[in-house]
Design a protein around this motif. Structure first.
Motif, PDB file in Angstrom:
ATOM      1  N   ARG A   1      -5.020  -7.394   8.867  1.00  0.00           N
ATOM      2  CA  ARG A   1      -5.343  -6.135   9.556  1.00  0.00           C
ATOM      3  C   ARG A   1      -6.812  -6.258  10.165  1.00  0.00           C
ATOM      4  O   ARG A   1      -7.689  -6.775   9.641  1.00  0.00           O
ATOM      5  CB  ARG A   1      -5.368  -5.038   8.384  1.00  0.00           C
ATOM      6  CG  ARG A   1      -4.123  -4.767   7.586  1.00  0.00           C
ATOM      7  CD  ARG A   1      -4.178  -3.589   6.634  1.00  0.00           C
ATOM      8  NE  ARG A   1      -3.971  -2.395   7.327  1.00  0.00           N
ATOM      9  CZ  ARG A   1      -2.780  -1.802   7.628  1.00  0.00           C
ATOM     10  NH1 ARG A   1      -1.638  -2.363   7.348  1.00  0.00           N
ATOM     11  NH2 ARG A   1      -2.616  -0.716   8.218  1.00  0.00           N
TER      12      ARG A   1
ATOM     13  N   ALA B   1       0.966  -1.354  -0.002  1.00  0.00           N
ATOM     14  CA  ALA B   1       0.087  -0.075  -0.208  1.00  0.00           C
ATOM     15  C   ALA B   1       0.817   1.285   0.036  1.00  0.00           C
ATOM     16  O   ALA B   1       0.714   2.293  -0.587  1.00  0.00           O
ATOM     17  CB  ALA B   1      -1.054   0.039   1.277  1.00  0.00           C
TER      18      ALA B   1
ATOM     19  N   ASP C   1      -4.734  -4.784  -1.578  1.00  0.00           N
ATOM     20  CA  ASP C   1      -5.216  -4.156  -0.534  1.00  0.00           C
ATOM     21  C   ASP C   1      -6.959  -4.068  -0.602  1.00  0.00           C
ATOM     22  O   ASP C   1      -7.434  -3.659   0.381  1.00  0.00           O
ATOM     23  CB  ASP C   1      -4.482  -2.791  -0.230  1.00  0.00           C
ATOM     24  CG  ASP C   1      -3.580  -3.036   0.509  1.00  0.00           C
ATOM     25  OD1 ASP C   1      -3.160  -4.078   1.019  1.00  0.00           O
ATOM     26  OD2 ASP C   1      -2.862  -1.787   0.821  1.00  0.00           O
TER      27      ASP C   1
ATOM     28  N   SER D   1      -2.392   5.522   1.159  1.00  0.00           N
ATOM     29  CA  SER D   1      -2.905   4.996  -0.074  1.00  0.00           C
ATOM     30  C   SER D   1      -4.215   5.428  -0.638  1.00  0.00           C
ATOM     31  O   SER D   1      -5.178   5.656   0.418  1.00  0.00           O
ATOM     32  CB  SER D   1      -2.843   3.548   0.377  1.00  0.00           C
ATOM     33  OG  SER D   1      -3.890   2.872  -0.703  1.00  0.00           O
TER      34      SER D   1
ATOM     35  N   HIS E   1      -6.821   2.818   0.539  1.00  0.00           N
ATOM     36  CA  HIS E   1      -7.734   2.786   1.640  1.00  0.00           C
ATOM     37  C   HIS E   1      -8.389   3.977   2.278  1.00  0.00           C
ATOM     38  O   HIS E   1      -9.205   3.978   2.829  1.00  0.00           O
ATOM     39  CB  HIS E   1      -6.102   2.787   2.750  1.00  0.00           C
ATOM     40  CG  HIS E   1      -5.375   1.184   2.787  1.00  0.00           C
ATOM     41  ND1 HIS E   1      -5.633   0.796   3.874  1.00  0.00           N
ATOM     42  CD2 HIS E   1      -5.083   0.513   1.891  1.00  0.00           C
ATOM     43  CE1 HIS E   1      -5.148  -0.572   3.958  1.00  0.00           C
ATOM     44  NE2 HIS E   1      -4.804  -0.616   2.283  1.00  0.00           N
TER      45      HIS E   1
ATOM     46  N   TRP F   1     -12.561   3.710   3.350  1.00  0.00           N
ATOM     47  CA  TRP F   1     -13.144   4.034   4.677  1.00  0.00           C
ATOM     48  C   TRP F   1     -14.013   5.222   4.523  1.00  0.00           C
ATOM     49  O   TRP F   1     -14.895   5.131   5.005  1.00  0.00           O
ATOM     50  CB  TRP F   1     -11.895   4.202   5.868  1.00  0.00           C
ATOM     51  CG  TRP F   1     -11.186   2.946   5.975  1.00  0.00           C
ATOM     52  CD1 TRP F   1      -9.766   2.583   5.645  1.00  0.00           C
ATOM     53  CD2 TRP F   1     -11.715   1.747   6.859  1.00  0.00           C
ATOM     54  NE1 TRP F   1      -9.479   1.407   6.221  1.00  0.00           N
ATOM     55  CE2 TRP F   1     -10.622   0.845   6.794  1.00  0.00           C
ATOM     56  CE3 TRP F   1     -13.002   1.592   7.376  1.00  0.00           C
ATOM     57  CZ2 TRP F   1     -10.794  -0.379   7.272  1.00  0.00           C
ATOM     58  CZ3 TRP F   1     -13.086   0.048   7.891  1.00  0.00           C
ATOM     59  CH2 TRP F   1     -11.880  -0.710   7.967  1.00  0.00           C
TER      60      TRP F   1
ATOM     61  N   VAL G   1      -5.324   6.070   8.461  1.00  0.00           N
ATOM     62  CA  VAL G   1      -5.191   5.046   7.350  1.00  0.00           C
ATOM     63  C   VAL G   1      -3.917   5.106   6.761  1.00  0.00           C
ATOM     64  O   VAL G   1      -3.257   6.202   6.981  1.00  0.00           O
ATOM     65  CB  VAL G   1      -6.482   5.282   6.254  1.00  0.00           C
ATOM     66  CG1 VAL G   1      -7.735   5.140   6.817  1.00  0.00           C
ATOM     67  CG2 VAL G   1      -6.131   6.557   5.623  1.00  0.00           C
TER      68      VAL G   1
END
Length: 325
Positions: free
Chosen positions: A147, A91, A104, A171, A174, A178, A168
């Motif tokens: 994770r 990431a 990811d 990335s 990511h 979220w 986070v």
């Protein structure tokens, strides 16, 4: 006399050809964690293997505890040549190799066997070539672990993260993941997370169990919700210019040593997950089991949207993962 001079000259030339370009230098390699952790022990094993193959030729300075900065700073250092080698989550390197982000995607891997099958096949070859183009030579892949969510409260359902400020990885994937679940993502280096959680700058984050214990995050985020939503996959990577300066024989030695040390790392990391959580629980951390079903359902629209917008290279990477199932 002339014959003697020619002999000496020939020996000098042979010596120069046999000596690697950086043999006189100390090679700096880095770890984000302490000397006792798998990330640092990887480099100890790697250095020992190289020493066994080329006694006295290479000297390694293993810098631990993130002393040279976070993962992003380490990557910049490798690109600039001030750092010879490092370990990184995939990431973290998506700044340079965006297609690596497909690793990811939430719930894309079922476990370690599937991961290693994928990385030993076309996917691994594709990513190695992509990293090389960006100045990184990546002879081996590693698995940090799954994770999980960390906070001062249980986060067992997707709606539990809505409205939370989350640390986070740096990335795009990511951050987008979220945000799609209603959280407010904030990208921070791993070295800043303890303070951020302790001061309330962020209210939650995700990390492996070993990272959780190693960084003592249980002191500021005492609840680990066992979501296992993403497997943290990483690379062993070197400065490409340094790598290309090595004689071919030494390149093979470095590659073999990296792969052997990676297998050693994976074994240590797997063993450490449960033992790390046990130690954290001994320090009053709380482990909360999670039903993955609602999470899979909640992230499905995000995965579908993300995959539909992939570049051709990233789509090829995703198809390679699917083929390895």
């Amino acid at each position: 006399m002339i014959r003697m001079i020619r002999l000496i000259a020939a020996l000098l030339v042979a010596a120069c050809l046999a000596a690697p370009a950086n043999a006189q230098d100390t090679l700096t390699v880095t770890s984000q964690y302490g000397p006792e952790k798998p990330q640092s022990k990887f480099w100890e094993r790697f250095a020992a293997l190289v020493e066994s193959g080329r006694p006295g030729v290479y000297k390694f300075n293993i810098v631990t505890n993130g002393a040279l900065g976070g993962e992003k700073e380490e990557a910049e250092g490798v690109r600039l040549g001030s750092i010879t080698g490092a370990l990184s989550t995939v990431a973290n390197l998506t700044t340079w190799v965006p297609e690596g982000a497909v690793l990811d995607l939430p719930f894309v891997f079922s476990g370690r066997d599937q991961i290693m099958s994928a990385m030993k096949g076309p996917l691994g070859k594709q990513l190695r070539a992509a990293y090389r183009e960006q100045g990184f030579e990546t002879p081996a892949f590693i698995i940090f672990g799954a994770r999980h969510l960390l906070s001062d409260r249980p986060l067992t359902k997707p709606e539990d993260v809505k409205g939370l400020t989350m640390r986070v990885l740096e990335s795009d994937l990511h951050i987008a993941l979220w945000r799609s679940l209603g959280a407010n993502p904030t990208a921070l280096p791993i070295t800043e997370t303890y303070t951020a959680l302790g001061t309330g700058v962020v209210e939650a984050m995700d990390l492996t169990k070993s990272g959780y214990e190693a960084l003592k995050l249980f002191e500021v985020a005492p609840v680990l919700s066992e979501t296992a939503h993403i497997w943290a996959i990483g690379v062993v990577y070197f400065d490409r210019n340094f790598w290309e300066s090595l004689p071919e024989e030494d390149q093979k030695l470095f590659e073999s040593s990296a792969q052997q040390a990676a297998a050693y790392f994976n074994k240590l990391a797997e063993e450490e997950q449960d033992s790390a959580m046990t130690r954290a629980i001994g320090q009053r951390a709380q482990l909360v089991e999670v039903d993955q079903g609602p999470w899979r359902e909640a992230v499905a629209p995000f995965v579908q949207s993300y995959v539909s917008g992939l570049s051709p290279a990233a789509m090829d990477a995703y198809k390679a993962i699917e083929a390895a199932r």
